[in-house]
Motif scaffolding. Sequence first.
Motif, PDB file in Angstrom:
ATOM      1  N   LYS A  89     -47.198  36.963  29.860  1.00  0.00           N
ATOM      2  CA  LYS A  89     -46.569  35.942  30.688  1.00  0.00           C
ATOM      3  C   LYS A  89     -46.974  34.525  30.276  1.00  0.00           C
ATOM      4  O   LYS A  89     -46.296  33.559  30.659  1.00  0.00           O
ATOM      5  CB  LYS A  89     -46.958  36.162  32.146  1.00  0.00           C
ATOM      6  N   ALA A  90     -48.061  34.400  29.549  1.00  0.00           N
ATOM      7  CA  ALA A  90     -48.601  33.080  29.235  1.00  0.00           C
ATOM      8  C   ALA A  90     -47.688  32.316  28.280  1.00  0.00           C
ATOM      9  O   ALA A  90     -47.147  32.879  27.324  1.00  0.00           O
ATOM     10  CB  ALA A  90     -49.996  33.221  28.632  1.00  0.00           C
ATOM     11  N   LYS A  91     -47.536  31.023  28.530  1.00  0.00           N
ATOM     12  CA  LYS A  91     -46.707  30.169  27.675  1.00  0.00           C
ATOM     13  C   LYS A  91     -47.543  29.425  26.635  1.00  0.00           C
ATOM     14  O   LYS A  91     -46.978  28.747  25.769  1.00  0.00           O
ATOM     15  CB  LYS A  91     -45.945  29.156  28.540  1.00  0.00           C
TER      16      LYS A  91
ATOM     17  N   ALA B  34     -58.104  26.930  20.795  1.00  0.00           N
ATOM     18  CA  ALA B  34     -58.897  27.382  21.944  1.00  0.00           C
ATOM     19  C   ALA B  34     -59.576  26.204  22.629  1.00  0.00           C
ATOM     20  O   ALA B  34     -59.621  26.133  23.863  1.00  0.00           O
ATOM     21  CB  ALA B  34     -59.928  28.406  21.490  1.00  0.00           C
ATOM     22  N   ARG B  35     -60.091  25.269  21.853  1.00  0.00           N
ATOM     23  CA  ARG B  35     -60.759  24.101  22.435  1.00  0.00           C
ATOM     24  C   ARG B  35     -59.777  23.193  23.168  1.00  0.00           C
ATOM     25  O   ARG B  35     -60.168  22.441  24.070  1.00  0.00           O
ATOM     26  CB  ARG B  35     -61.492  23.329  21.335  1.00  0.00           C
ATOM     27  N   GLU B  36     -58.503  23.248  22.778  1.00  0.00           N
ATOM     28  CA  GLU B  36     -57.465  22.466  23.457  1.00  0.00           C
ATOM     29  C   GLU B  36     -57.009  23.118  24.749  1.00  0.00           C
ATOM     30  O   GLU B  36     -56.141  22.587  25.450  1.00  0.00           O
ATOM     31  CB  GLU B  36     -56.274  22.269  22.515  1.00  0.00           C
ATOM     32  N   GLY B  37     -57.556  24.291  25.061  1.00  0.00           N
ATOM     33  CA  GLY B  37     -57.210  24.965  26.307  1.00  0.00           C
ATOM     34  C   GLY B  37     -56.162  26.048  26.171  1.00  0.00           C
ATOM     35  O   GLY B  37     -55.719  26.614  27.182  1.00  0.00           O
ATOM     36  N   HIS B  38     -55.769  26.376  24.936  1.00  0.00           N
ATOM     37  CA  HIS B  38     -54.790  27.435  24.731  1.00  0.00           C
ATOM     38  C   HIS B  38     -55.494  28.797  24.688  1.00  0.00           C
ATOM     39  O   HIS B  38     -56.709  28.892  24.505  1.00  0.00           O
ATOM     40  CB  HIS B  38     -54.011  27.206  23.430  1.00  0.00           C
TER      41      HIS B  38
ATOM     42  N   ILE C 213     -58.938  30.895  30.630  1.00  0.00           N
ATOM     43  CA  ILE C 213     -58.465  32.240  30.983  1.00  0.00           C
ATOM     44  C   ILE C 213     -58.489  32.425  32.501  1.00  0.00           C
ATOM     45  O   ILE C 213     -57.634  33.121  33.065  1.00  0.00           O
ATOM     46  CB  ILE C 213     -59.285  33.324  30.254  1.00  0.00           C
ATOM     47  N   ILE C 214     -59.445  31.785  33.186  1.00  0.00           N
ATOM     48  CA  ILE C 214     -59.438  31.856  34.652  1.00  0.00           C
ATOM     49  C   ILE C 214     -58.181  31.197  35.201  1.00  0.00           C
ATOM     50  O   ILE C 214     -57.519  31.727  36.111  1.00  0.00           O
ATOM     51  CB  ILE C 214     -60.709  31.191  35.223  1.00  0.00           C
ATOM     52  N   GLN C 215     -57.812  30.046  34.640  1.00  0.00           N
ATOM     53  CA  GLN C 215     -56.578  29.378  35.071  1.00  0.00           C
ATOM     54  C   GLN C 215     -55.355  30.248  34.813  1.00  0.00           C
ATOM     55  O   GLN C 215     -54.426  30.298  35.619  1.00  0.00           O
ATOM     56  CB  GLN C 215     -56.433  28.038  34.346  1.00  0.00           C
ATOM     57  N   ALA C 216     -55.367  30.973  33.685  1.00  0.00           N
ATOM     58  CA  ALA C 216     -54.245  31.855  33.359  1.00  0.00           C
ATOM     59  C   ALA C 216     -54.146  32.997  34.374  1.00  0.00           C
ATOM     60  O   ALA C 216     -53.045  33.366  34.802  1.00  0.00           O
ATOM     61  CB  ALA C 216     -54.405  32.398  31.941  1.00  0.00           C
ATOM     62  N   PHE C 217     -55.275  33.553  34.758  1.00  0.00           N
ATOM     63  CA  PHE C 217     -55.266  34.604  35.784  1.00  0.00           C
ATOM     64  C   PHE C 217     -54.792  34.043  37.126  1.00  0.00           C
ATOM     65  O   PHE C 217     -54.035  34.693  37.854  1.00  0.00           O
ATOM     66  CB  PHE C 217     -56.655  35.220  35.932  1.00  0.00           C
TER      67      PHE C 217
ATOM     68  N   SER D  33     -62.192  43.294  33.445  1.00  0.00           N
ATOM     69  CA  SER D  33     -63.421  43.128  32.659  1.00  0.00           C
ATOM     70  C   SER D  33     -63.497  41.732  32.049  1.00  0.00           C
ATOM     71  O   SER D  33     -64.538  41.066  32.102  1.00  0.00           O
ATOM     72  CB  SER D  33     -63.481  44.188  31.549  1.00  0.00           C
ATOM     73  N   VAL D  34     -62.392  41.297  31.457  1.00  0.00           N
ATOM     74  CA  VAL D  34     -62.366  39.963  30.839  1.00  0.00           C
ATOM     75  C   VAL D  34     -62.540  38.880  31.899  1.00  0.00           C
ATOM     76  O   VAL D  34     -63.284  37.906  31.701  1.00  0.00           O
ATOM     77  CB  VAL D  34     -61.055  39.772  30.054  1.00  0.00           C
ATOM     78  N   LEU D  35     -61.867  39.033  33.023  1.00  0.00           N
ATOM     79  CA  LEU D  35     -61.968  38.021  34.080  1.00  0.00           C
ATOM     80  C   LEU D  35     -63.390  37.957  34.634  1.00  0.00           C
ATOM     81  O   LEU D  35     -63.910  36.865  34.909  1.00  0.00           O
ATOM     82  CB  LEU D  35     -60.970  38.328  35.186  1.00  0.00           C
TER      83      LEU D  35
END
Length: 473
Positions: free
Chosen positions: A257-259, A135-139, A206-210, A92-94
């Motif tokens: 799993k995300a760092k 979040a704006r920094e990409g985290h 979040i797409i990159q994380a997936f 759903s989030v993706l």
Amino acid sequence: MVPVVLAGGSGTRLWPLSRKSYPKQFSKLLGEDTLLQSTLRRFKSNECIEFAPPTVMTHSDFRFIVKEQMDEIIPECGPIFLEPFGKNTAPSVLAAAYHHAALNSDALLLVAPSDHAISDYEAFHASISKGLHAAREGHLVTFGVSPTRPETGYGYLNVGDSSETSQVARVDAFVEKPDIAIATEMVASKQFLWNSGMFLFKAKAIIQAFETHAPQMCEAVRLAVRSARRDLDFLRLDEAYWREVKSISIDYAVMEKAKNLFAVRYSADWSDLGGWDAVWREASKDNYGVATSENAHAIECQNTLLRSENAGQKIVGIGLTNILAVAMPDAVLVADMSRAQDVKRAVDVLLKHASQQAQVFPKEHRPWGWFESLVIGARFQVKRIQVKPGASLSLQSHYMRSEHWIVVEGTAQVTVDEKTELVSENQSVYVPLGSKHRLENPGKLPMVLIEVQTGPYVGEDDIVRFEDAYARV
């Protein structure tokens, strides 16, 4: 900032009020708003944060309930995505991320479940502001709630040696729902926060994380979004592609799993209302810790929840301590407060006995209104039906039953084969077996009628639709 509201869960721990056909997010557990409506009200723009109209992810069975409840409280809503099958939170989030990344890859998404209780909107917005920079920094940013007690119904976030005063801390690990001994140790250590299930991130982040941690999911979800088709006010995700997607939570798929996951410490009131004990904690109580609904009464009780969800059904507790009792027209739950997390076992027992009370809500909602069964017997059923002003049922017929309609409130416009007539209060009409018929409410107030069905079979699947305003043909 785009709120992404997840509104597809079932909430079995709040049975018998919450059921598969009408889960807890659509119910008025606390106050005059449903939990979904309360969630949507939190996304009102202010001087610090500008919210876009919310995007809602829900199951296709709930589409008209969601739209009706949204229309009641917000002037403008974003897309409502319909999932053909429940696939948990990660897909759903993706899907929401792919949709918004196509419009603006830097769009900030605030993911929020639709069934949480948050009373302090100012504190909620302040916590969001604290996470904006990360979040704006990409985290990836989550919101960890400062625990007030050992709780076995929540997951936990390990934020290490982060002090109480730090606003944002790196998440070292996720901990699944612990037993009471481990929960007590974690709360005492000051290194753990409750996992709220709320997230903030850029769509592209979040797409990159997936793509890194769950790449097998990406293509099917992307194609399901790209092939989504318009259905009235909804976007229906492609069924074939969505079927290929694994059912998994976003915590398991990505966050564990995300760092680059950080947690904002949230210290105001919050509850995921995951059980009746949580509802009791959030409800107004008397000096003895007793919470009662309008149709419930307590005599010499302590730390007890008494609820009746039917105006014609009273519940009275005498001498109860640490008890929760919830009465519905077709089912009653009585349990020790300490066993609130085990309520889902009641659903399992009823499923084994093929009881419809396990999953089916006694009042069935439709886009035109609702109906409830009053009596079911051999070869007959009696229903109460309410039709909203200006609404109409489909033009339909039945193979197995005839129907008698008696109007008790308002005026109905009834079509039977080639004849259309107005039927007022205390008047009735007969619909023969096999006749094409339609029921409409031409008035400005709800119309109520009693329907008596007779025949060898009175199930809801004995309907042949010829025309329908809600695209159900």
